[in-house]
Design an enzyme around this catalytic site. Structure first.
Site, mmCIF file in Angstrom:
data_model
loop_
_atom_site.group_PDB
_atom_site.id
_atom_site.type_symbol
_atom_site.label_atom_id
_atom_site.label_comp_id
_atom_site.label_asym_id
_atom_site.label_seq_id
_atom_site.Cartn_x
_atom_site.Cartn_y
_atom_site.Cartn_z
ATOM 1 N N TRP A 178 0.854 -1.185 0.000
ATOM 2 C CA TRP A 178 0.000 0.000 0.000
ATOM 3 C C TRP A 178 0.901 1.250 0.000
ATOM 4 C CZ3 TRP A 178 -0.362 3.933 3.683
ATOM 5 C CH2 TRP A 178 -1.356 4.879 3.415
ATOM 6 N N ASP A 182 -15.166 13.121 -1.896
ATOM 7 C CA ASP A 182 -14.679 11.804 -1.472
ATOM 8 C C ASP A 182 -15.455 11.327 -0.245
ATOM 9 O OD1 ASP A 182 -12.631 9.691 -0.584
ATOM 10 O OD2 ASP A 182 -11.636 10.477 -2.357
ATOM 11 N N ASP A 183 -14.892 10.380 0.455
ATOM 12 C CA ASP A 183 -15.480 9.711 1.612
ATOM 13 C C ASP A 183 -15.985 10.725 2.658
ATOM 14 O OD1 ASP A 183 -16.081 7.782 3.433
ATOM 15 O OD2 ASP A 183 -14.061 6.936 3.559
ATOM 16 N N ARG A 215 -9.227 -1.924 8.176
ATOM 17 C CA ARG A 215 -9.701 -0.531 8.135
ATOM 18 C C ARG A 215 -11.114 -0.431 8.717
ATOM 19 N NH1 ARG A 215 -11.331 4.140 3.991
ATOM 20 N NH2 ARG A 215 -9.931 5.726 4.716
ATOM 21 N N ASP A 234 -14.365 2.801 -4.542
ATOM 22 C CA ASP A 234 -13.242 2.418 -3.691
ATOM 23 C C ASP A 234 -13.417 0.994 -3.156
ATOM 24 O OD1 ASP A 234 -10.894 2.823 -2.326
ATOM 25 O OD2 ASP A 234 -11.555 4.613 -1.263
ATOM 26 N N ASN A 242 -11.396 -0.877 0.217
ATOM 27 C CA ASN A 242 -10.274 -0.660 1.121
ATOM 28 C C ASN A 242 -9.898 -1.836 2.007
ATOM 29 O OD1 ASN A 242 -9.286 2.149 0.759
ATOM 30 N ND2 ASN A 242 -11.450 2.584 0.992
ATOM 31 N N CYS A 255 -10.789 2.703 -7.812
ATOM 32 C CA CYS A 255 -9.869 3.234 -6.811
ATOM 33 C C CYS A 255 -9.175 2.134 -6.009
ATOM 34 C CB CYS A 255 -10.602 4.197 -5.890
ATOM 35 S SG CYS A 255 -9.529 4.773 -4.586
ATOM 36 N N ASP A 268 -2.312 5.594 -3.074
ATOM 37 C CA ASP A 268 -2.642 6.594 -2.064
ATOM 38 C C ASP A 268 -1.426 7.444 -1.732
ATOM 39 O OD1 ASP A 268 -5.298 6.328 -1.708
ATOM 40 O OD2 ASP A 268 -5.202 5.130 0.116
HETATM 41 C C1 DGJ Z 1 -8.724 5.175 -0.134
HETATM 42 C C2 DGJ Z 1 -8.566 5.964 -1.398
HETATM 43 O O1 DGJ Z 1 -7.483 5.515 -2.143
HETATM 44 C C3 DGJ Z 1 -8.467 7.448 -1.059
HETATM 45 O O2 DGJ Z 1 -8.241 8.193 -2.233
HETATM 46 C C4 DGJ Z 1 -9.734 7.862 -0.388
HETATM 47 O O3 DGJ Z 1 -10.791 7.771 -1.287
HETATM 48 C C5 DGJ Z 1 -9.980 7.005 0.842
HETATM 49 N N1 DGJ Z 1 -9.911 5.605 0.558
HETATM 50 C C6 DGJ Z 1 -11.316 7.316 1.439
HETATM 51 O O4 DGJ Z 1 -11.667 6.486 2.447
#
Ligand code: DGJ
Length: 729
Positions: free
Chosen positions: A184, A351-352, A431, A467, A469, A515, A537
């Site tokens: 990451w 975004d988020d 996360r 996204d 994550n 993403c 990121d």
């Molecule tokens: C991970 C993404 O890569 C970021 O750009 C952003 O959108 C965050 N998540 C938001 O939680």
């Protein structure tokens, strides 16, 4: 007597057996060809992949085989005399574990003027099983996409343990493998190694974000390391967003066997009679002139066939994440939109942090899954913001992560059965979130509806950032039956693709960003439904030079979201000059990832000018041919690249200094890809305090620029230059 036996034994083991060739088959593109031969005993033998040949007759000479060097077959199965890693391993309904495939028939059809599809049907010698090899040849791009289907008519279910997408057999003295590994915020690190005896494999069992630590793509250079502009290079990229395995086996024969496809680990597929299983596509390309050509092949192929809206130009984006994270209110967003418009940005992406009901999404530990607007933060809703953006002359986009759920969410309370988990084992948090089980059609419908509802919040939403994550772990599905728990990876990914497919068809004009917390799904399986991806990121320009260098091997600049961020950088803490940050971001799909209010004084003018300049040159960057010049991995502490328009009338050249260079030495760069006979005017763009090249403002013949080169006046770490070359009369 003993001696006689020994002599006979040795003789037999070196004896060369003949195999008569009955038919040669080929799959060709404009400059390459893959050749297979069918023997009189119906074996399908892998013969050649390389430069196109005028005539294939010589492949009809008798094939030679020794007991120690069985002939490579086109799709090796577990069975017969070969003992390499199998592309196919299955257990028949009666428990027999062997498969022996024989050639049955071939057909080739022209899909259109640029694409042909060749279908080679194989049958098992003893069982009612069909294995079909499909090759789609993209002529102009020199790309061949291969996939395999399998079906059967046995009395019961068969269990398919290994089912690769493609196989390559090479014969040379040495093989160098280039692959792209990282972590990451450190994705796509370039690695090259000499393959030695044994098996090297590149794989992932992470289920989701499988490209983040190892990308499912590779280069093989034979008899020397991969050079940019010389040498035989073979390339493969697996179009699959889940567990994969790429195996490189260098055996006693000196041949390299490459088996590429879905990872067989814990993934046995139980297949009922009559059902067909299809593998992901393995995308192959070959170049006789080094790896830069491979990249150009992949770039033009993907812009045309494996990327949404590959012919369009991408808008410049201001993404809210590093500017405000989840700490914002309506006024903060309106002011970001104002600033975006002021800077000439064309798309604002929220975004988020904009959603959540009972559990507002103020931190990463709550609200994920509850896709209603957080009215406390945004009292007038999303439509109001989107309309405001449009009134300001820019477009509006929104972030979602619809495959995931926080334990602190209404969704997790309502549908615990949708969460990926197994037996009595706890699903682990990553996360602060869990994964939803996309193998379940109900979950697929939920994700589709989430997307529909979000898009329905305003007709002025024209961009979605999707996204993801976390990985998948402790996997299992409450939906899949007990005997099909090992189908999880396959069914999850098919579920995801079917959702992507439906949404892409339903919203053909939307821009969708892939993403996956940066670099997590940079693969051609997912990319074909998207317009671009977030490469990492890590927005620190120095790290981005390395990440984007690796990424450029298989993916085009038009798809690489590359944003100007703050100094010191939020991930690395590294301070960098604004010009350097802008010059790096401009080499991909330009965007901004910061609080614009933090830009002060004359920097405001610099950024505004850069945004306007990018609009003028972006067609060259986004649609032109890439020429990599200096690799950042070189010991010289320089990195450089250029893009050249297809008619060679415009080029944009980027150079970055990564170390201290003696100020008595000038850096000279020989350019590539220009027309030797054309005259080019050199203009410095994004000019800083000093002129970066004495060539600026002058006119040169292409032959001069490519043979003598251009001199740069850069010497300190993190100095950079961008030069525009335009054809003049
Ligand atoms: C991970 C993404 O890569 C970021 O750009 C952003 O959108 C965050 N998540 C938001 O939680």
């Amino acid at each position: 007597m003993k001696k006689l036996f020994l002599f006979l034994f040795l003789l037999s083991s070196t004896l060369v057996c003949g195999q008569v060739v009955r038919q040669n088959l080929s799959v060709s593109t404009e400059n390459t060809v893959m050749v297979f031969s069918v023997t009189e005993s119906d074996e399908l033998i892998y013969r050649y992949y390389g430069n196109k040949l005028q005539n294939l007759d010589a492949f009809s000479y008798e094939l030679q085989r020794t007991p120690h060097q069985p002939l490579p077959v086109a799709y090796p199965s577990f069975g017969g005399i070969a003992s390499i890693i199998p592309a196919l391993k299955l257990t028949h309904a009666d428990g027999v574990m062997i498969s022996e495939l024989k050639f049955s028939e071939i057909s080739t059809t022209a899909v259109d003027a640029n694409v042909t599809e060749t279908v080679i049907r194989m049958k098992d010698r003893c069982y009612d099983i069909d294995v079909v090899l499909h090759f789609k040849a993209y002529l102009k791009e020199d790309v061949i996409a291969q996939y395999v289907t399998i079906s059967h008519r046995e009395k019961g279910n068969i269990k398919v343990e290994n089912l690769a997408s493609g196989y390559l057999n090479l014969h040379a003295d040495h093989y160098y493998l280039t692959h792209f590994a990282g972590a990451w915020a450190d994705e796509m690190g370039w690695q090259e190694e000499l393959l030695t005896r044994g098996v090297k494999s590149i794989e992932s069992i992470k289920g989701v974000r499988t490209a983040q630590t190892e990308n499912p793509s590779f280069l093989i250079s034979v008899d020397g390391k991969a050079e940019e502009y010389a040498g035989d290079v073979y390339a493969g990229a697996l179009a699959w967003s889940s567990n994969y395995k790429l195996s490189f086996q260098l055996s006693e024969s000196g041949c390299l066997d490459v088996v590429a496809g879905m990872n067989p680990f814990a993934s046995t597929l139980t297949i009922e009679p009559g059902r067909e299983i299809k593998t992901p596509e393995m995308i192959w390309s070959y170049s006789h002139n080094g790896k830069n050509r491979i990249s150009q092949n992949f770039h033009s192929w993907s812009r045309r066939y494996a990327l949404a809206h590959g012919d369009d130009l991408r808008p410049i984006v201001l993404n809210s994440w590093e500017g405000v994270y989840m700490k914002f209110d309506e006024q903060a967003i309106l002011s970001l939109i104002d600033d975006a418009a002021e800077y000439g940005v064309e798309m604002f992406v929220l975004d988020d942090g904009w959603f959540g009901g009972k559990y507002p999404r103020d931190k990463a530990d709550s609200g994920l899954g509850d896709w209603m607007v957080n009215k406390r933060k945004l009292p007038h809703g999303i439509g109001y913001l989107a309309d405001y953006a449009v009134k300001k002359g820019i477009r509006f986009g929104l972030w979602i992560e619809p495959e995931m759920v926080n334990p602190r969410s209404e969704l997790a309370e309502k549908h615990p059965e949708w969460i990926v988990k197994t037996g009595k084992y706890t699903p682990y948090l990553e996360r602060n979130q869990w994964l939803l089980d996309l193998s379940n059609p109900e979950v697929q419908r939920f994700v589709e509806k989430t997307f529909d509802d979000v898009v329905a919040m305003s007709p002025n939403i024209s961009y979605i950032k999707w996204d993801a994550n976390r990985h998948a772990n402790n996997v299992g599905s409450s939906y899949l039956p007990v005997e099909k728990q090992s189908h999880f990876w396959y069914e999850y990914t098919q579920g995801l693709y079917s959702v992507y497919e439906k949404l892409r068809n339903k919203y053909p004009d939307l821009i969708i960003q892939l993403c996956s917390s940066g670099g997590g799904r940079v693969d051609y399986g997912a990319l074909k439904y998207h317009d671009e991806f977030w490469a990492s990121d890590n927005t620190n320009a120095v790290n981005r030079i390395y990440i984007q260098y690796g990424t450029s091997h298989f993916f085009p600049a038009i798809a690489i979201g590359s944003h100007i961020s703050s100094s010191p950088n939020h991930q690395t803490g590294m301070p960098l000059p604004l010009k350097f940050r802008v010059d790096v971001a401009m080499s991909g799909r330009l965007g901004m990832e910061l609080q614009p209010q933090d830009i002060k004084g004359k920097d405001i003018v610099f950024v505004k000018r850069a945004v306007e300049t990018y609009k003028e040159v972006r067609s060259v960057i986004q649609h032109g041919d890439l020429f990599r010049l200096k690799s950042p991995y070189d010991s010289t502490d320089w990195a450089s690249l250029m893009y050249v328009s297809s008619v060679q009338n415009k080029a944009v050249y980027f150079v970055y200094s990564l170390g201290y260079h003696n100020r008595h030495q000038f850096y000279t760069e020989k350019l590539k890809g220009l027309s030797p006979d054309k005259r080019y005017k050199v203009t410095e763009i994004n000019k800083g305090n000093k002129s970066a090249s004495s060539a600026a403002g002058k006119v040169f013949m292409g032959e001069y620029l490519m043979n003598v080169g251009i001199q740069l006046n850069l010497s300190k770490p993190y100095e950079s230059a961008v030069l525009l070359l335009e054809e003049v009369e």
